[in-house]
Design an enzyme around this catalytic site. Structure first.
Site, mmCIF file in Angstrom:
data_model
loop_
_atom_site.group_PDB
_atom_site.id
_atom_site.type_symbol
_atom_site.label_atom_id
_atom_site.label_comp_id
_atom_site.label_asym_id
_atom_site.label_seq_id
_atom_site.Cartn_x
_atom_site.Cartn_y
_atom_site.Cartn_z
ATOM 1 N N SER A 22 -10.830 -5.893 10.265
ATOM 2 C CA SER A 22 -12.194 -5.489 9.932
ATOM 3 C C SER A 22 -12.892 -6.653 9.263
ATOM 4 C CB SER A 22 -12.196 -4.258 9.012
ATOM 5 O OG SER A 22 -11.603 -4.586 7.769
ATOM 6 N N ARG B 252 0.837 -1.192 0.000
ATOM 7 C CA ARG B 252 0.000 0.000 0.000
ATOM 8 C C ARG B 252 0.878 1.251 0.000
ATOM 9 N NH1 ARG B 252 -4.823 -1.748 4.314
ATOM 10 N NH2 ARG B 252 -5.236 -3.772 3.331
ATOM 11 N N ARG C 81 0.604 -5.136 12.823
ATOM 12 C CA ARG C 81 -0.151 -4.562 13.946
ATOM 13 C C ARG C 81 -0.346 -5.568 15.070
ATOM 14 N NH1 ARG C 81 -4.403 -0.155 11.351
ATOM 15 N NH2 ARG C 81 -2.813 0.899 10.096
ATOM 16 N N GLU D 125 -6.674 0.068 15.067
ATOM 17 C CA GLU D 125 -7.365 -0.950 14.264
ATOM 18 C C GLU D 125 -6.436 -2.117 13.946
ATOM 19 O OE1 GLU D 125 -9.189 -1.587 9.778
ATOM 20 O OE2 GLU D 125 -8.927 0.467 10.516
ATOM 21 N N ARG E 85 1.978 1.576 10.361
ATOM 22 C CA ARG E 85 1.548 1.864 8.988
ATOM 23 C C ARG E 85 2.759 1.763 8.074
ATOM 24 N NH1 ARG E 85 -3.262 3.758 7.658
ATOM 25 N NH2 ARG E 85 -3.675 4.614 9.723
#
Length: 407
Positions: free
Chosen positions: A318, A228, A371, A315, A243
């Site tokens: 999800s 990403r 994470r 986070e 990140r």
């Protein structure tokens, strides 16, 4: 209005094609040379006009397609309306760990235990890349194998996916591979991209297929590396592993019949919650508000875990129900069985095949490795500088129980 322009241009193209075919038919058989030459000139003029119109139609269609792709899925009636701050907590699990010493963040812990090298990676690859070293390598491999093992027990088929896909597949899954704020790395001089999530290649595995209803649900758990650009990401909260541009992830994906997608959405979030509970993490599950839903999501549940070094929840996964948003673009349908078909309807094959329907697709993160490493290092740090490995991971790390400082 643009759709009307495309339709009118299509009508013009069809009219010219019909005229060209009519001229071609008139040229069959014996004709006077002057008549034939007139038809040749007319055909040539029609061909030139048709080429220009067809090029214009392609450009109009492409622009219309781009605008259509910006239209998001509809949302579940229970989804909170508003920005991220309007999201609703569905569940809170565990409590914040208490420390009798000064809490360190994962960057300091990683430095003390010699687990990362961001400086060398920055020289080799650029910012937001990293080397994992020593026990951090075992921790990544352990997390991947633990997540795959646990989810496979739930009836999911394990996959390792391609990590380069066609841009068209990215678009059909509801992501924007081009543009200023894209999160996708595109490969110059090709129609291919690096994947940002295994959701994309798994979503495409049954592209342009008609599945028998007996095959549904199809449940996959996929391992891949993800890439990403993280355009616009900056600040202390994005430092270190939180990140990054490249990471490993284990992703769950389900193809199912439309009436079952809400049920499987609940199943996916339950699997996530069970995984994180087994590791002893303190986390909350959120029903995300409309402003935080990606284009494909009909409804999305996020899991945010407590990260002591950051002093906040972050986070870690999800789970999204995308209904038929992706399957319509990918052309994935199923054919319901007609168990109640009457003999009268099945005579001579009439009515013996039910019309196809689009499947529903769902995706959920079983383990986003960086994470999870942040959570484990910060939550299970000890005063002597060591980090305790949660029991479920130990069999996948050769029995290693503690990460200890090297003196």
């Amino acid at each position: 209005m643009r759709s009307i322009s495309v339709f009118r241009r299509w009508q013009e193209v069809e009219r010219l094609r019909a005229e060209r075919n009519a001229v071609a038919n008139k040229m069959k058989g014996k004709l006077e040379p002057s008549v034939r030459q007139a038809f040749v000139e007319e055909g040539k003029n029609l061909k030139e006009a048709l080429v220009a119109l067809e090029e214009d139609l392609v450009q109009l269609t492409d622009r219309l397609q781009q605008e259509a792709q910006s239209i998001p899925n509809i949302t579940h009636p229970d989804v909170p309306i508003g920005g991220e701050e309007s999201s609703i907590v569905r569940k809170m699990v565990g409590c914040q760990p208490e420390f009798s010493f000064a809490v360190r963040d994962h960057l300091q812990i990683g430095k003390d235990l010699d687990l990362f090298d961001f400086d060398a990676a920055s020289e080799v690859s650029g910012s937001k890349f990293y080397y994992l070293k020593n026990e951090a390598v075992l921790l990544e491999m352990g997390l991947i194998n633990w997540a795959l093992s646990e989810v496979t027990k739930k009836g999911f088929t394990p996959l390792i996916t391609p990590e380069i896909v066609r841009s068209s597949v990215v678009e059909k899954c509801g992501f924007q591979p081009r543009g200023q704020n894209t999160q996708v790395y595109s490969i110059e001089g090709s129609d291919q991209c690096l994947i940002g999530t295994a959701e994309i290649p798994v979503g495409g595995i049954h592209m342009d297929s008609i599945l028998p209803d007996s095959a549904l649900p199809l449940k996959y758990v996929a391992f891949s590396h993800c890439f990403r650009t993280e355009a616009g990401a900056a600040g202390a909260a994005t430092r270190g592993l939180y990140r990054v541009h490249q990471f490993s992830k284990v992703e769950m994906f389900i193809f199912c019949q439309p009436e079952d997608s809400n049920m499987y959405h609940e199943e996916l979030i339950q699997i996530e919650e069970d995984l994180f509970t087994s590791l002893g993490l303190h986390f909350k599950t959120l029903d995300m508000a409309t402003g935080d839903l990606g284009a494909p999501a009909y409804r999305k549940f996020d899991v945010e875990a407590w990260m002591p070094g950051l002093g906040r929840f972050g986070e870690i996964s999800s789970a999204s129900n995308c209904t038929d948003y992706q399957s319509r673009r990918l052309g994935i349908r199923f054919r319901p069985s007609l168990s109640d078909a009457s003999p009268a309807n099945s005579k001579k094959g009439k009515g013996s095949a039910a019309p196809t329907q689009f499947v529903h697709t769902l995706n959920a993160t079983a383990c986003a490795v960086p994470r999870m490493i942040v959570c484990l290092l910060e939550n299970f740090q000890q005063e002597d500088g060591s980090v305790v490995i949660p029991e479920p991971l130990r069999p996948f790390m050769g029995g290693l129980q503690v990460l200890s400082p090297k003196f």
